[in-house]
Design an enzyme around this catalytic site. Structure first.
Site, PDB file in Angstrom:
ATOM      1  CG  HIS A 485      -2.213   0.741   0.998  1.00 26.97           C
ATOM      2  ND1 HIS A 485      -2.327   1.834   0.154  1.00 26.97           N
ATOM      3  CD2 HIS A 485      -3.459   0.549   1.495  1.00 26.97           C
ATOM      4  CE1 HIS A 485      -3.565   2.270   0.154  1.00 26.97           C
ATOM      5  NE2 HIS A 485      -4.280   1.507   0.952  1.00 26.97           N
ATOM      6  CE1 TYR A 601      -8.974   7.099   6.951  1.00 23.23           C
ATOM      7  CE2 TYR A 601      -9.920   5.854   5.134  1.00 23.23           C
ATOM      8  CZ  TYR A 601      -8.913   6.651   5.639  1.00 23.23           C
ATOM      9  OH  TYR A 601      -7.843   6.988   4.846  1.00 23.23           O
ATOM     10  CB  THR A 614      -6.498   8.916   0.424  1.00 18.47           C
ATOM     11  OG1 THR A 614      -5.554   8.775   1.488  1.00 18.47           O
ATOM     12  CG2 THR A 614      -6.270   7.844  -0.634  1.00 18.47           C
TER      13      THR A 614
END
Length: 797
Positions: A485, A601, A614
């Site tokens: 990630h 979230y 993001t």
């Protein structure tokens, strides 16, 4: 020994009468072709670099400006208003050239300067236009006149046929929100989650921070925003991902599934051959910058920076930090040098505990799908046993980071272990030929659950979790991806994945027997086994990491759920956002599952800004809470409350996309406070709040390469991630076409309060309950303040 003889490129023998030299024609031909390919690639990269560098102009426009300037000399018109004679001529020698020559050179130099000025003017004009975000706050389907004019100007200044990186210099910087606005929005977001005493205490802390320390921290943040291309992204990558010491398997990595209903071939080697070849085609276009940039509304460009690190990227563990590199060489105990290599011509394949190195090029070209199938089938047919310690070696990447870093330094920094590890870390990507079939099977209730867990963690030692991504190929022809990630977010990998699946199914194809198309080439050198010398101490470290990883993997409670009752088509008919609809359903499901509301979230992108990644949308709003309570204890117009909550959610999402989010700003203020040694109880409290419901929508149809209306079976199943909190849920969803939504739900078995299957049932019920609000009879009754409840198939008013 035939392959050994083929590997000999040249031989020479010393004789009494001289040296007898024999050269292999095949080798000389391959060397020649490789050189031609390399120079051709450099030429294309240079050309595309020039095109992107002068965009939105084109190189030929320079010639037009020069010709126009030269023409002015002959008609005795000076468009420079004397600048040519006054500024350019003095720098040219009057002794070695004629007056006419100096005039021509002066005009060319002035035209070049004017051309560069016009390019920068176009860029900054486009950047100013792209800094306007009023269009995103307008109602869907209702575009104001000002937005139409703005959109026309953006199209006009965007040029024609842009390349992948053409808009990078024109993207605006991510703005730093005002502290007052961020704190106000934060207090508003936590108000429905706290009782009156807790909220008053938080308000005191927030106001104290705003009035005492915030101004100083904000000044440093604004300074960084002027200096860096993005004030968030580098710190987000470093402190959220690279400085993390916990295992990245399940906790950080995510997965993406194959096509849901279609398996193009059931031959494992053939499917892997086509998919790898498609990836090589994608990488070639990526390196040349030939992919079209992603654009919202088909016009507003988004940042492409994350795509640069898709291939040849590995996350390297460190003692104090983590260094992500394309190739990393260890010099001292804690010192790393990061070298970025644009290309690597091999990949590493894992099968039944063995690691193989496979070359991806021959004769200056990519291996064809049939050639890749041959190589992978050779690996599948290889019956050799793993070397001591080799079977579970990759478990080091699944365990805690510090032990892996220390083991890497001690046991993999020299000898054959270093050579083999370098081969893995410098590979284009990692491929696992799995030995257990997976995939969605309607006849098996838990097939999607098993498929997801296999992609997310596998056996904990059969994926290299540090690679940018691991491609997993199953014996039944299914495939999938496990992605690291830190280097990019899911939409970036999804962009590649859509290209791969479309190319695999509609361009490359398979024979009737399920093999890759093309002739078999048996003359390729066999894949090379990587060699290891793993000591007993190193094997013990591998075993320890494996036990840690297995404990994490066994604790993952996963449930995949296909919601087929309705989809985007019906939701749009209700005149509401599909994402807001699902987010409110998740709030309703969460409350029914837990009996309380929690901090939620939802991931939102900020790629309309340079180097954007993001932002967080805090989906549990006061409006959402009011709607959920009305659904559980009906006393008012639930449909009106739903629309109010949906509008609020949409506004929050738009604020996050346009740089006015809450969490990234507070995160960066916290980092600055740590650098300055300033303690803030408010920031400490904010950053320590748990996200018990973490959600994300998987984008689809980013490339529109597959018409899902024409080919409804060729739809992807999306992807997912592990739970963020020990006592919470992770929910990923993908809205597929008009009539299908897929949910990927994760939690932990160790939590007595969570159950992924149960939560899936709550989601289904919540979706159907919200749908009933839009039934015409309900809509009509609610306009009169009445309530309709369905119970035991009967209607009660």
């Amino acid at each position: 020994m035939a392959e050994a003889h083929q590997a000999v490129g040249f031989q020479f023998t010393v004789r009494p009468d001289g040296v007898d030299l024999k050269l292999s024609q095949d080798v000389i031909k391959n060397i020649y072709l490789s050189g031609v390919t390399a120079w051709k690639k450099k030429a294309i990269q240079f050309k595309n670099g020039v095109l992107a560098g002068v965009y939105p102009a084109c190189p030929s426009s320079w010639l037009i400006v020069v010709i126009a300037m030269m023409s002015s000399l002959y008609i005795r018109v000076d468009p420079s208003l004397g600048m040519i004679d006054g500024s350019v001529v003095p720098f040219l020698s009057r002794d070695c050239m004629s007056v006419q020559t100096r005039a021509v050179l002066s005009a060319i130099l002035f035209a070049t300067g004017l051309w560069l000025f016009l390019i920068y003017l176009l860029r900054y004009t486009l950047k100013a236009l792209l800094s306007y975000h009023g269009w995103i706050f307008e109602s869907h389907g209702r575009m104001s006149t000002s937005t139409k004019v703005w959109l026309s100007l953006v199209k006009m200044f965007s040029g024609r046929r842009p390349l992948l990186f053409s808009f990078q210099a024109s993207l605006p910087r991510l703005p730093v929100p005002r502290v007052d606005d961020t704190i106000r929005r934060y207090l508003e977001s936590v108000h429905p989650l706290l009782d009156s005493d807790q909220y008053d205490q938080m308000e005191v802390l927030a106001n104290d921070f705003k009035n005492s320390k915030a101004a100083q921290l904000q000044r440093f943040l604004i300074l960084k925003s002027y200096w860096a291309t993005n004030y968030v992204s580098d710190w987000w990558e470093e402190y959220i991902y690279l400085r993390g010491r916990s295992p990245i398997m399940v906790n950080s990595n995510f997965y993406i599934m194959d096509l849901l209903y279609v398996t193009p071939t059931h031959r494992q080697a053939a499917r892997a051959g086509n998919v790898v070849h498609a990836m090589l085609q994608y990488r070639r276009k990526l390196e040349r910058g030939e992919h079209a940039p992603m654009r919202a509304l088909g016009t507003v460009p988004m940042c492409s920076t994350q795509m640069e690190r898709m291939f040849n990227t590995t996350r390297i563990p460190g003692i104090e930090t983590v260094v992500r590199a394309l190739l990393t060489k260890l010099l001292t105990f804690n010192l790393y040098i990061v070298q970025h290599l644009a290309d690597r011509k091999h990949l590493v394949v894992y099968h039944k505990g063995r690691f193989f190195k496979v070359w991806l090029y021959t004769g200056g070209r990519h291996l064809l799908p049939s050639e890749l199938e041959t190589q992978f089938q050779r690996i599948l047919n290889d019956n050799s046993e793993p070397q001591p310690g080799e079977l579970k070696l990759a478990a080091l990447t699944a365990g805690h980071r510090v032990p892996w870093a220390r083991t890497r330094i001690k046991h993999f920094s020299h000898g054959v272990n270093k050579v083999s590890l370098d081969a893995i870390e410098s590979a284009a990507f990692f491929l696992t030929l799995d030995d257990e079939p997976q995939g969605y099977d309607p006849a098996k209730t838990n097939s999607l659950d098993s498929y997801a867990k296999s992609l997310l963690h596998g056996k904990c030692y059969d994926r290299w979790f540090d690679k940018s991504f691991t491609l997993i190929s199953y014996p039944n022809g299914k495939i999938g991806i496990n992605a690291e990630h830190s280097w990019a977010d899911a939409p970036i990998v999804g962009h590649m994945w859509e290209y791969i699946l479309a190319t695999d199914c509609f361009h490359l194809g398979y024979t009737e027997e399920g093999h890759c198309k093309g002739d078999e080439n048996k003359g390729l050198p066999y894949p090379t086994r990587l060699q290891w010398q793993i000591t007993k101490e190193c094997q013990d470290a591998i075993g320890t990491s494996y036990l840690w990883a297995k404990q994490i993997a066994d604790d993952v409670d996963f449930h995949g759920y296909l919601f087929t009752e309705f989809g985007k088509g019906l939701i749009k008919k209700c005149r509401t956002s599909p994402d807001a609809f699902i987010q409110l359903a998740l709030q309703l499901a969460q409350f029914r599952d837990q009996g309380v509301f929690c901090l939620t979230y939802e991931s939102s992108m900020t790629r309309m800004f340079r180097d954007g990644r993001t932002e967080t949308v805090r989906s549990c709003t006061s409006e959402a809470v009011a709607f959920v309570r009305a659904m559980e204890d009906p006393s008012g117009t639930r449909l009106a409350l739903f629309r109010n909550a949906a509008d609020k959610h949409q506004n929050m999402y738009r604020l996050a996309m346009t740089g006015s989010g809450i969490d990234r700003h507070l995160f960066c203020l916290y980092i600055v406070s740590k650098y300055l040694g300033i303690d803030s109880q408010f920031l400490e409290k904010v950053l320590s709040e748990p996200w018990r419901l973490s959600t994300s929508q998987t984008p689809q149809q980013q490339l529109n390469l597959i018409d899902i209306n024409k080919f409804p079976k060729y739809v992807g199943a999306g992807g997912g991630f592990g739970p963020v909190a020990d006592d919470g849920y992770g929910v990923s969803y993908i809205i597929i076409g008009e009539d299908l939504i897929t949910f990927h739900i994760s939690s932990k078995f160790s939590s007595p309060d969570t159950d992924s299957y149960r939560f899936g049932q709550h989601i289904q019920r919540a979706m159907l309950d919200i749908k009933r609000l839009f039934m015409p009879e309900n809509d009509k009754l609610e306009q009169h303040g009445e309530f309709v409840q369905l119970k035991n198939g009967k209607k009660h008013i």
